[in-house]
Design a protein around this motif. Structure first.
Motif, PDB file in Angstrom:
ATOM      1  N   GLU A   1      10.094  70.814   5.090  1.00  0.00           N
ATOM      2  CA  GLU A   1       9.190  71.623   4.787  1.00  0.00           C
ATOM      3  C   GLU A   1       9.321  70.498   4.017  1.00  0.00           C
ATOM      4  OE1 GLU A   1      12.161  73.644   6.237  1.00  0.00           O
ATOM      5  OE2 GLU A   1       9.722  74.445   6.910  1.00  0.00           O
TER       6      GLU A   1
ATOM      7  N   ASN B   1      10.234  72.220  12.805  1.00  0.00           N
ATOM      8  CA  ASN B   1       8.971  72.544  12.726  1.00  0.00           C
ATOM      9  C   ASN B   1       8.185  71.514  12.294  1.00  0.00           C
ATOM     10  OD1 ASN B   1      10.312  73.576   9.772  1.00  0.00           O
ATOM     11  ND2 ASN B   1       8.829  73.016  10.092  1.00  0.00           N
TER      12      ASN B   1
ATOM     13  N   TRP C   1       4.198  72.011   7.772  1.00  0.00           N
ATOM     14  CA  TRP C   1       3.686  73.600   8.873  1.00  0.00           C
ATOM     15  C   TRP C   1       2.248  73.202   9.668  1.00  0.00           C
ATOM     16  CZ3 TRP C   1       5.716  78.703   5.380  1.00  0.00           C
ATOM     17  CH2 TRP C   1       7.279  77.777   5.453  1.00  0.00           C
TER      18      TRP C   1
ATOM     19  N   ASP D   1       6.165  76.680  11.362  1.00  0.00           N
ATOM     20  CA  ASP D   1       7.560  76.755  11.182  1.00  0.00           C
ATOM     21  C   ASP D   1       8.555  77.619  12.491  1.00  0.00           C
ATOM     22  OD1 ASP D   1       9.847  75.776   9.532  1.00  0.00           O
ATOM     23  OD2 ASP D   1       9.586  77.830   8.556  1.00  0.00           O
TER      24      ASP D   1
ATOM     25  N   THR E   1      10.960  76.523  14.904  1.00  0.00           N
ATOM     26  CA  THR E   1      11.228  75.242  14.555  1.00  0.00           C
ATOM     27  C   THR E   1      12.313  75.587  16.418  1.00  0.00           C
ATOM     28  OG1 THR E   1      13.407  76.397  14.246  1.00  0.00           O
ATOM     29  CG2 THR E   1      12.363  75.374  12.607  1.00  0.00           C
TER      30      THR E   1
ATOM     31  N   LYS F   1      12.491  80.487  16.881  1.00  0.00           N
ATOM     32  CA  LYS F   1      12.163  81.110  15.593  1.00  0.00           C
ATOM     33  C   LYS F   1      10.744  82.235  16.381  1.00  0.00           C
ATOM     34  CE  LYS F   1      13.179  79.181  11.451  1.00  0.00           C
ATOM     35  NZ  LYS F   1      12.287  78.711  10.131  1.00  0.00           N
TER      36      LYS F   1
HETATM   37 CA    CA Z   1      11.697  74.833   8.549  1.00  0.00          CA
END
Ligand code: CA
Length: 716
Positions: free
Chosen positions: A210, A286, A290, A331, A333, A358
């Motif tokens: 992130e 990710n 992003w 995001d 992942t 995800k």
């Molecule tokens: Ca993440």
């Protein structure tokens, strides 16, 4: 099956017993003293499936099925299950660990990477090891200061710390043996995942995507802590030369100057191992940022983001990969739990690897070759219609790729249809039990993105992470957020049954030969279900939300089911306060159950303490608006939507610091509480911005909902 004791092992055991005796200094006596010091070797790990008594590695076995072959506790008698013991973990932050059980000892971690060794029969503490994590490192964690557990090899316990060290600890005494810096002291890397050990190599990845990092996984000598190999998951700067052919190939799928942002692909959780194929499987995270429009302008698959990658465990050499989400930008992942199993597909037994990442699709791949076998959405999705069976690629819906487009609501969001909470595969039922959830999110561009060292760098406008304040919209959003225990048939790619929970972010799962599935919930219960039908057969009030996965083990012929309870993690931090599916208690605990036990937990302590009434709101609306923007940029992920913490972090609405510009600034900017987990942000937040955030929190604290709250608790 038990290992044959070599002379070396015997001497280690003897040393272990001596060390335990010295370390404890005769404080008390218990059953564990007659037990040998724990030792684990390759033969034991390879035979873990038949070793009913123990839980030797993170997923119990190298195939990570999280299936216990114990059957003393069964569908017929689970109603007689009671609390055998509990052990308090003194933390208000998240507890995500899977305990490891070796010969009557339990090794379990709390928040801040603190490790506890317990007598698994009684819960009595044998020792604890505090790696003394620099708490200012909290700002580099996306998702709470959690730890998912340890590995045991030889007579050492291996722990990854939140601030990036891998530490070897004497399993008998709790003394540190060696410590290796896995990140070159470079923030914003973290470790939250559990190491795995294969043939004397301790394997560990990192988090941080992130913020802006380049993902990798490393293998260290269990004996010395020396680095043996490292595999990067995304290419670095081509001018520096690629580490291997895989990176050179991967670089062809990237555009722009991705390496200046890190690229992402962190290996922050899942791994599995097939000893016959000699393949280590890792799940990658990710993209960083992003926003692919920033990260790799013009697109590209951006290998090996959001992928399952097969490596040689002795060398880290690349073998194959399958990318779940090409050109990842949500995001999404693929670090979620990886499970190996043998499945009967079209009349043939296939050796498969399975994942519910995800992105909302459940994948079945051939684990020898990486061949795509099937995929189906296990939760509602609106970013892709399906996975194309020929190419194995998602067929995206036109507007789902949000960079450069108007903001839109998408399912799943960044918290995923399934997050890190482990699932379980039962060979008895052939079903995979998934802690599934529906958590939508509004994706939209961050205006004028600028990379900031040590800050969130997603390229997404995080103001969209904040729920609308009008009650009708809020109620609609809340109703759309769901969580369930989902029994999934991986051959049919269809649900067998599901059990709807009060909300999302429920615990990891265990299945057993007793025909049971165990799972804890966000609303503070731990329950057992019939593995075939989904009927709830037993339920215990755990006083705090349970996110970790249970284990089962046996001592002196008695089966235990244990779970580390403690509400926390990213959803709990950001939305726990406003969604209120959690309980009032904020204590971490290990809970251990067995048949006919009659233990009870102490009464729930009142929470929260009487609030301090905030100052009157006097700031101009534009200051409050600026404060909202800054709050959603820097504060929301830990202090909660609308500054409404669920109690894991101080609830800013009730902090006395609100009353004073100076005190507020000393905390927010100067970091006077850094070693309590609130680092200073003077590099990112100037005095005006700090004051605007204070104005925003004061405005929130004077909202209607809070006025009612003050009255209900008798606040002044
Ligand atoms: Ca993440």
């Amino acid at each position: 099956m038990r290992m044959k004791l070599s002379r070396q092992t015997v001497s280690l055991i003897l040393l272990g017993i001596v060390a335990v005796g010295c370390g404890r200094q005769g404080t008390d006596s218990g059953a564990s003293e007659s037990r040998p010091a724990p030792t684990v070797d390759a033969a034991r790990l390879l035979a873990a499936s038949g070793d009913k008594e123990n839980w030797l590695t993170h997923g119990r076995t190298y195939d990570e099925q999280r299936f216990s072959t114990l059957d003393q506790v069964s569908t017929g008698n689970v109603s007689e299950l009671g609390l055998a013991w509990h052990f308090d973990i003194p933390t208000k932050r998240g507890v995500e660990a899977t305990p490891i059980i070796v010969d009557g000892r339990m090794f379990v971690t709390g928040s801040w990477s603190i490790l506890y060794a317990l007598d698994a029969a009684t819960g009595r503490e044998l020792w604890q090891f505090d790696p003394k994590v620099d708490k200012a490192w909290a700002r580099y964690g996306c998702c709470d200061v959690v730890n998912r557990g340890v590995a045991v090899w030889g007579d050492s316990v291996f722990l990854g710390t939140f601030d990036g060290y891998l530490v070897a600890i004497d399993a008998a005494s709790g003394e540190e043996r060696w410590r290796t810096d896995t990140i070159g002291r470079k923030p914003p890397y973290t470790i939250t995942g559990a190491p795995r050990v294969i043939d004397g190599l301790v394997i560990i990845g990192n988090g941080g995507a992130e913020f802006g990092v380049r993902g990798y996984v490393s293998a260290y000598s269990a004996e010395t802590g020396a680095l043996v190999w490292r595999f990067h998951t995304v290419p670095g700067n081509p001018e520096a030369g690629f580490e291997n052919d895989a990176m050179a190939e991967a670089a062809k799928t990237w555009k722009g100057e991705w390496w200046t942002f890190g690229g992402g692909g962190t290996v922050w959780d899942s791994m599995a191992y097939d000893p016959e194929l000699k393949l280590l499987y890792i799940g990658t995270g990710n993209g960083s940022p992003w926003n692919q429009g920033i990260r790799s302008p013009g697109g590209g698959d951006n290998l090996f983001l959001s992928s399952i990658v097969a490596l040689r465990p002795d060398s880290g050499e690349y073998v194959w990969h399958y990318q779940t989400t090409p050109g990842e930008t949500w995001d999404y992942t693929a670090t979620q739990h990886l499970v190996l199993a043998e499945l009967e597909i079209d009349g043939t037994t296939r050796s498969v690897i399975m994942q519910a990442p995800k992105n909302g699709f459940f994948y079945v791949l051939d684990r020898e070759t990486g061949e795509f076998l099937s995929a189906k959405n296990y939760v509602p999705v609106n970013w892709a219609t399906h996975i194309d069976p020929d190419s194995g690629r998602p067929v995206e819906i036109a507007d789902a790729r949000w960079p450069g487009k108007p903001p839109h609501l998408q399912l799943p969001g960044p918290l995923g249809g399934h997050n890190w909470h482990p699932m379980s595969f039962s060979p008895a039922t052939g079903l995979v039990y998934i802690p599934a959830q529906e958590l939508p999110f509004v994706y939209g561009d961050e205006a004028e993105f600028q990379f900031k060292d040590g800050a969130w760098n997603t390229g997404a406008n995080m103001a969209f992470a904040s729920f609308p304040t009008d009650e009708a919209t809020f109620a609609a959003v809340k109703a759309s957020m769901k969580g369930r225990l989902l029994a999934w048939d991986p051959v049919k790619q269809a649900a067998a049954w599901s059990f709807e929970h009060a909300g999302p972010w429920n615990g990891g799962v265990l299945s057993t030969s007793g025909g049971l599935v165990f799972q804890g919930t966000a609303d503070a219960h731990f329950a057992a279900y019939d593995a075939s039908t989904g009927e709830q057969l037993w339920k215990f009030f755990s006083q705090t939300g349970v996110v970790a996965a249970p284990v089962s083990y046996s001592i002196d012929g008695e089966q235990f089911v244990a779970v580390a309870a403690g509400w926390g993690g990213s959803y709990a931090l950001a939305y726990g306060g406003v969604m209120a599916t959690d309980s009032e208690a904020r204590v971490g605990r290990v809970l251990a159950f067995k048949l006919n036990a009659e233990g009870a937990l102490p009464p729930v302590l009142p929470f929260p303490p009487s609030p301090v009434k905030p100052p009157e709101p006097t700031a101009a609306p534009e200051t409050v608006a600026a404060g909202f923007h800054a709050y959603t940029t820097y504060c929301i992920v830990c202090h909660g939507d609308h500054a409404q913490s669920s109690g894991l972090t101080p609830n800013l609405r009730y902090t006395p610091a609100l009353a004073s510009t100076e005190l507020w600034s000393s905390i927010v900017r100067d970091g006077v509480r850094a070693q309590l987990g609130m680092p200073g942000y003077s590099d990112l937040i100037d005095a005006d911005m700090a004051e605007a955030i204070r104005a925003y929190v004061i405005a929130e604290a004077n909202s209607e909902r809070d006025s009612a709250y003050y009255e209900s608790v008798g606040g002044e």
